[in-house]
Design a protein around this motif. Structure first.
Motif, short mmCIF file in Angstrom:
data_model
loop_
_atom_site.label_atom_id
_atom_site.label_comp_id
_atom_site.label_asym_id
_atom_site.label_seq_id
_atom_site.Cartn_x
_atom_site.Cartn_y
_atom_site.Cartn_z
N LEU A 160 0.82 -1.22 0.00
CA LEU A 160 0.00 0.00 0.00
C LEU A 160 0.84 1.26 0.00
CD1 LEU A 160 -2.88 -0.85 2.48
CD2 LEU A 160 -3.11 -0.37 0.06
N ILE A 161 2.14 1.11 0.25
CA ILE A 161 3.00 2.28 0.34
C ILE A 161 3.18 2.89 -1.05
CG2 ILE A 161 5.29 3.10 0.97
CD1 ILE A 161 5.45 0.85 2.99
N LEU A 162 2.95 4.19 -1.14
CA LEU A 162 3.07 4.87 -2.44
C LEU A 162 4.50 4.87 -2.93
CD1 LEU A 162 0.83 8.01 -1.79
CD2 LEU A 162 0.27 6.05 -3.22
N ASN A 163 4.68 4.56 -4.22
CA ASN A 163 6.01 4.68 -4.80
C ASN A 163 6.18 6.07 -5.39
OD1 ASN A 163 4.92 4.72 -7.49
ND2 ASN A 163 4.72 2.49 -7.38
N ALA A 164 7.37 6.36 -5.89
CA ALA A 164 7.67 7.71 -6.39
C ALA A 164 6.74 8.10 -7.53
CB ALA A 164 9.12 7.78 -6.83
N GLY A 165 6.46 7.14 -8.44
CA GLY A 165 5.59 7.45 -9.56
C GLY A 165 4.19 7.85 -9.12
N GLU A 166 3.65 7.14 -8.14
CA GLU A 166 2.31 7.44 -7.64
C GLU A 166 2.28 8.80 -6.95
OE1 GLU A 166 1.93 3.89 -5.38
OE2 GLU A 166 0.65 2.91 -6.87
N ILE A 167 3.34 9.14 -6.24
CA ILE A 167 3.43 10.45 -5.56
C ILE A 167 3.40 11.56 -6.61
CG2 ILE A 167 4.93 11.97 -4.22
CD1 ILE A 167 5.86 9.47 -2.70
N PHE A 168 4.12 11.35 -7.72
CA PHE A 168 4.11 12.34 -8.80
C PHE A 168 2.72 12.48 -9.40
CE2 PHE A 168 8.64 12.42 -8.57
CZ PHE A 168 9.05 13.56 -9.23
N TYR A 169 2.01 11.36 -9.56
CA TYR A 169 0.64 11.42 -10.07
C TYR A 169 -0.24 12.27 -9.16
CZ TYR A 169 0.78 8.04 -13.91
OH TYR A 169 1.01 7.42 -15.12
N ILE A 170 -0.10 12.10 -7.86
CA ILE A 170 -0.92 12.85 -6.90
C ILE A 170 -0.59 14.35 -6.96
CG2 ILE A 170 -1.34 13.23 -4.43
CD1 ILE A 170 -0.97 10.21 -4.05
N ILE A 171 0.71 14.66 -6.96
CA ILE A 171 1.14 16.07 -7.00
C ILE A 171 0.67 16.75 -8.27
CG2 ILE A 171 3.15 17.60 -7.14
CD1 ILE A 171 4.64 15.59 -5.34
N VAL A 172 0.84 16.08 -9.41
CA VAL A 172 0.44 16.66 -10.69
C VAL A 172 -1.07 16.85 -10.75
CG1 VAL A 172 0.32 16.28 -13.19
CG2 VAL A 172 2.43 15.78 -11.95
N SER A 173 -1.84 15.90 -10.24
CA SER A 173 -3.29 16.02 -10.27
C SER A 173 -3.77 17.22 -9.45
CB SER A 173 -3.94 14.74 -9.74
OG SER A 173 -3.67 14.55 -8.36
N ILE A 174 -3.17 17.42 -8.29
CA ILE A 174 -3.54 18.56 -7.45
C ILE A 174 -3.15 19.87 -8.14
CG2 ILE A 174 -3.07 19.75 -5.26
CD1 ILE A 174 -2.76 16.99 -3.97
N PHE A 175 -1.96 19.88 -8.74
CA PHE A 175 -1.51 21.08 -9.46
C PHE A 175 -2.46 21.43 -10.60
CE2 PHE A 175 0.68 22.66 -13.25
CZ PHE A 175 1.16 23.88 -12.78
N LEU A 176 -2.86 20.44 -11.38
CA LEU A 176 -3.77 20.68 -12.52
C LEU A 176 -5.11 21.24 -12.05
CD1 LEU A 176 -3.13 17.50 -14.71
CD2 LEU A 176 -2.48 19.86 -15.25
N ILE A 177 -5.65 20.66 -11.00
CA ILE A 177 -6.95 21.09 -10.50
C ILE A 177 -6.89 22.51 -9.96
CG2 ILE A 177 -8.67 20.70 -8.68
CD1 ILE A 177 -8.10 17.68 -9.05
N GLU A 178 -5.87 22.80 -9.14
CA GLU A 178 -5.76 24.13 -8.53
C GLU A 178 -5.41 25.19 -9.58
OE1 GLU A 178 -6.78 24.80 -5.58
OE2 GLU A 178 -7.19 22.68 -5.27
N ALA A 179 -4.59 24.83 -10.57
CA ALA A 179 -4.26 25.78 -11.64
C ALA A 179 -5.51 26.13 -12.43
CB ALA A 179 -3.19 25.18 -12.55
N TYR A 180 -6.32 25.13 -12.71
CA TYR A 180 -7.57 25.37 -13.44
C TYR A 180 -8.52 26.24 -12.62
CZ TYR A 180 -12.14 24.55 -15.52
OH TYR A 180 -13.39 24.72 -16.06
N LYS A 181 -8.59 25.97 -11.32
CA LYS A 181 -9.47 26.75 -10.45
C LYS A 181 -9.05 28.21 -10.40
CE LYS A 181 -12.46 23.76 -8.80
NZ LYS A 181 -13.92 23.95 -8.92
N ILE A 182 -7.74 28.46 -10.31
CA ILE A 182 -7.22 29.83 -10.28
C ILE A 182 -7.50 30.54 -11.60
CG2 ILE A 182 -5.11 31.22 -10.16
CD1 ILE A 182 -4.01 29.14 -8.18
N PHE A 183 -7.23 29.84 -12.72
CA PHE A 183 -7.49 30.42 -14.04
C PHE A 183 -8.97 30.75 -14.19
CE2 PHE A 183 -9.10 29.60 -18.33
CZ PHE A 183 -8.42 30.59 -19.04
N LYS A 184 -9.83 29.83 -13.80
CA LYS A 184 -11.27 30.04 -13.92
C LYS A 184 -11.72 31.21 -13.06
CE LYS A 184 -15.66 27.53 -13.50
NZ LYS A 184 -16.28 26.23 -13.10
N TYR A 185 -11.15 31.32 -11.85
CA TYR A 185 -11.51 32.40 -10.94
C TYR A 185 -11.17 33.76 -11.54
CZ TYR A 185 -11.52 35.41 -6.83
OH TYR A 185 -11.75 36.44 -5.96
#
Length: 259
Positions: free
Chosen positions: A197-222
């Motif tokens: 269950l321990i996240l590997n480096a690739g999965e951590i990158f997936y999580i970070i990128v997903s959060i970045f994409l969502i927040e960037a879109y939210k800021i742009f939309k705002y």
């Protein structure tokens, strides 16, 4: 293996059927509807997520984990066609797993818990509902992890992350996509009996990128929405000859809302 897959598919279909019934019974189906616009956003999000993550993993020379590359490499250890068929069946199984668990825990249980608890503070209300729903999410995996405490902690944190995806995007299928991607490691490692269950480096990158994409879109939309509003206010003030102070006051108010 056949008996295991039969059991998993049977139980998953049964759980999915019950979940869809509960969605309709409690009038929660509105939370899982998806429009064409939302579907296209989901496709763009997924493509950007996978593409950017792959680029970052290549830049930092980290193993680029995907279902397909993983299966290609792990297939060297497989001894018959049964392993290949098993991997494909597990891919489809985890699609159903992602849908069922997200419907059940991120929609039904979250909104039901949210209705039961009574707090005036909306932020605290949402936090408690998310925590309780995802503690139940972790406990729901008891048959797989027994009485070990650490896996439940990881599962609770994963659930909180999935809840963030759902509540932030208002699209349950965003959470489903990430749920499937993070489960993909189990599909690849299944033949080797090396589950973790321990996240590997690739999965951590997936999580970070997903959060970045969502927040960037939210800021742009705002900013895009507020700039249009401010421009309309400015045009109205110019046409009516009103003092520009009204425009500035509204502009400052928008900045306060942002931060």
């Amino acid at each position: 293996m056949i008996s295991t897959l039969t059991y998993n598919y049977t139980s998953q279909f049964l759980l999915l059927f019950i979940t869809l019934y509960l969605l309709k019974k409690f009038d929660y189906m509105k939370y899982v509807k998806i429009s064409l616009k939302a579907f296209l956003k989901l496709i763009v999000f997924t493509i950007l997520l996978v593409g950017i993550t792959k680029c970052l993993l290549d830049i930092f020379h980290i193993y680029n984990f995907t279902i397909w590359t993983g299966i290609k490499e792990k297939s060297l250890y497989w001894v018959s066609w049964v392993d290949y068929v098993g991997a494909i069946l597990f891919i489809f199984l985890f699609v159903f797993v992602a849908l069922t668990e997200e419907y059940l825990f991120r929609v039904i249980i979250y909104h039901k818990v949210s209705e039961i608890i009574s707090l005036k503070n909306k932020v605290l209300h949402a936090i408690i509902a998310v925590l309780l729903a995802n503690i139940l999410f972790a406990i729901g995996h008891w048959p797989s992890h027994g009485y070990k405490l650490l896996p439940y902690l990881y599962l609770t944190l994963w659930g909180i992350y999935f809840s963030y995806l759902y509540l932030r995007t208002k699209n349950i299928y965003t959470a489903c996509v990430m749920h499937f991607i993070l489960n993909a490691g189990i599909i690849v490692t299944w033949p080797l009996k090396n589950l973790s269950l321990i996240l590997n480096a690739g999965e951590i990158f997936y999580i970070i990128v997903s959060i970045f994409l969502i927040e960037a879109y939210k800021i742009f939309k705002y900013f895009n929405r507020n700039n249009k509003t401010l421009n309309k206010l400015s045009e109205r003030n110019i046409e009516t000859g009103e003092n520009q102070t009204f425009y500035e006051i509204n502009k400052n108010e928008f900045w306060k809302r942002m931060f």
